[in-house]
Design a protein around this motif. Structure first.
Motif: not given
Length: 659
Positions: A436-438, A453-458
């Motif tokens: 995640s990034s913020q 929070r911008s979250k990346g998931r697989w």
């Protein structure tokens, strides 16, 4: 002069103010519209419930969208609109409560009657279209589950002589989401647009053999604005991406004309709740003239839990680890808005960089306000500076003039907004872990505003596996349960996991055969077999058991300690799916010959076989270790099993290849 201001409005405002001083105001109070009409000039203001401030957030405020009922609109808090013609009009207000913990106020259309025109009519605020684009879209707010929103589709003549006719298409509800996110509750057309069907587009459009360039910076099929496609292929591609579409016919759009279509969208109860998801509504304009380009515009909107103009989004946040390479680029966008009462000359944006991303690969793809980069700017020139550190990136807009939303005289909401779009790549060690990034945004010397929070998931992915093994062990039963000497199995699990995951397995063992001596007796009697004479030496009775087993692992919890070591534990069910029992009698006899020589022979006889399906079952608990490419690829394993019904221990040595 007609004034649509009455005692009811004054009473409502007083009641709301008094209630706000005593207890929280309910968020069910509808929005009111206060109108002062003089000939064709209408002065509008909103009557809204007091805001309910979210603790710790910036000061709460309302943003506005007004629809005047004549095909024009405004985002100003208190617009003044001049109607072109006399007649009846319905004015609509959509207010959005930013940094407020309640629901957006709902309102009803307010009817007015214009009897006389005295002034020149006013149009829409400038800046709706970008460059030479023929299409543009705006929404009054980001989609929030359970709220109504309005989307404006603007289209215009691209320039040149003559008029333009064609088909205006809107695609929505992407197939990548399992549920529908929007329902079109109402479509308001003010310029003679009429509903049509998809099949009619090709009837008016050029033939499939004529290739048409996609025009404008908003055109981006597969991210390539240069590619061409036929109209039919383009429509097929859109239909493969979206569940639903609407089509309107547009006739005789004259040079210089800008027109707007208004859509009320209701978010469905089952709308995706992931506030990191980005949904898209796509529009096309297909001119009848084969020499004119097809225009396209994609409106990307982030699902929100609350209305906040400062946000961060990651496009395509769910990725397939199987097909991602380290050169894969992630696209981020940080949006900001000056909601203050005065302009900002400096905006600093600090972005946290997840550990698996490489900040040194940063590539800025777009930003606003438009300015140059600071490394080529002269002193005090408006510019964007970029500072890259190991775990963070800073974007700094220097010497700009970003208007405040509540600044006096500001009616164009877009003039208070900005953004930074950038791409960044993965670092060398690409782990299948969420990240995640913020962002932290500072306007001049004010307190920082923290984004979502911008979250990346697989995506979990499916990993099938092939297992071949050899089982040994001891027990009271001479044919013990489970994983015989030769076993072929298959597994299924998530692809290349880094943390705890589940794995299911099934084995079909090779057929086992066991022969057991039941009894033995010595017998010296004479006997004849045919014309031959024998002396019986002994009689043996055997039981022959043949069985086929199946072993199933419904529960197997695994954890990959490193990339080469994995451990697991679980339960196995062993079932005898087929069993055949048969008795065998063996007689050992010595033949007496006339010459005095003796020959010993054995004579066998098999009795009828007794077959049985699913003859027995037993369960076992086990622990397991893998060495090798434990996430994806070949590895070796050993498993120790303890059976429950027939107490025995077995050890299973195997090789597995997870694909």
């Amino acid at each position: 002069m007609n004034k649509y201001t009455g005692a009811a409005t004054v009473f409502l405002v007083m009641a709301l103010s008094a209630a706000a001083q005593q207890k929280p105001v309910p968020d069910t109070i509808p929005a009111g519209i206060d109108i002062t009409l003089e000939n064709n000039k209408a002065s509008l203001s909103a009557v809204l419930r007091p805001l309910r401030q979210i603790a710790g957030a910036p000061e709460a405020f309302y943003t506005y969208f007004w629809e005047f009922g004549d095909g024009t609109f405004s985002f100003a808090p208190q617009p003044v609109h001049q109607f072109k013609d006399t007649g009846d009009y319905e004015i609509r207000l959509y207010a959005t409560n930013n940094y407020d913990d309640g629901k957006a106020p709902k309102g009803k259309p307010r009817k007015i009657k214009v009897k006389k025109t005295m002034y020149a009519a006013t149009g829409n605020p400038t800046g709706f279209f970008q460059g030479s684009d023929m299409l543009a879209m705006k929404a009054n707010r980001m989609p929030k589950p359970g709220e109504e929103m309005v989307t404006v589709i603007g289209y215009r003549h691209p320039g040149g002589a003559g008029s333009v006719s064609g088909s205006l298409l809107m695609f929505y509800n992407e197939k990548q989401f399992s549920q529908k996110n929007f329902v079109v509750a109402d479509a308001r057309a003010y310029h003679g647009e009429r509903r049509s069907v998809m099949d009619s587009v090709l009837a008016f459009a050029p033939t499939e053999e004529l290739y048409l360039p996609l025009a404008g910076p908003s055109a981006g099929i597969a991210g390539n604005a240069e590619r061409t496609a036929t109209v039919a292929a383009l429509l097929d591609e859109k239909k493969s991406m979206f569940r639903e579409q609407h089509v309107w016919r547009v006739e005789n759009l004259r040079a210089g004309e800008e027109k707007y279509l208004f859509l009320s969208l209701e978010t469905t109860p089952q709308m995706i709740k992931d506030t990191n998801a980005v949904v898209t509504i796509s529009t096309l304009f297909v001119p009848d003239d084969p020499l004119m380009p097809v225009s396209q515009y994609n409106l990307e909107m982030q699902i929100v839990a609350s209305h906040d103009p400062n946000r961060m989004q990651l496009k395509n946040r769910r990725m397939n680890y199987r097909f991602v390479r380290k050169s894969k680029e992630l696209s981020y966008k940080v949006q900001f808005q000056n909601t203050g009462r005065g302009p900002a000359s400096k905006v600093s944006i600090g972005v946290a960089v997840p550990g698996m991303l490489n900040g040194q690969t940063l590539e800025i793809t777009g930003f606003s306000p438009k300015c140059i980069l600071c490394d080529s700017a002269y002193e005090r020139q408006s510019c964007l500076d970029t500072v890259v550190r190991k775990d963070s990136i800073f974007f700094i807009f220097n010497n700009i003039y970003l208007k405040g939303l509540r600044q006096e005289g500001v009616e164009d909401e877009d003039s208070t907004k900005g953004f930074v779009k950038y791409r960044i790549r993965f670092s060398k060690e690409l782990k299948k872990l969420p990240f995640s990034s913020q962002a932290s945004i500072v306007f001049d010397r004010n307190a920082p505003v923290i984004t979502n929070r911008s979250k990346g998931r697989w995506m979990p992915g499916i990993s099938p596996g092939i297992i071949m093994g050899y089982g040994i062990g001891s027990g009271k039963n001479k044919m013990p349960f489970g994983l015989p000497a030769g076993s072929l199995g298959f597994s299924i699990s998530t692809y290349a996991p880094y943390r705890v995951y589940l794995q299911a397995e099934a084995y079909l063992g090779l057929q086992e055969k066991n022969e057991t001596l039941v009894s033995f007796s010595r017998d010296q009697r004479d006997t004849s077999i045919g014309d031959r004479k024998f002396i019986v030496q002994g009689r043996e009775n055997f039981e022959i058991v043949s069985r086929t087993t199946m072993d199933v692992v419904p529960l197997h919890v695994r954890y990959n300690v490193t990339s080469w070591l994995g451990a697991g534990a679980g339960a196995m069910l062993s079932v005898v799916v087929g069993e055949k029992r048969q008795d065998k009698k063996v007689v050992t006899a010595m033949e007496l010959s006339a010459t005095g020589t003796a020959t010993v022979e054995k004579f066998e006889r098999l009795a009828g076989a007794v077959k049985e399906s699913f003859a027995a079952a037993d369960g076992a608990l086990f622990a397991d270790l893998n060495l090798g490419m434990v996430r994806a690829g070949p590895s070796l394993g050993v498993r120790v099993l303890q059976y429950l019904k027939d107490p025995q221990q077995r050890v299973f040595f195997y090789g597995i290849w997870r694909f």
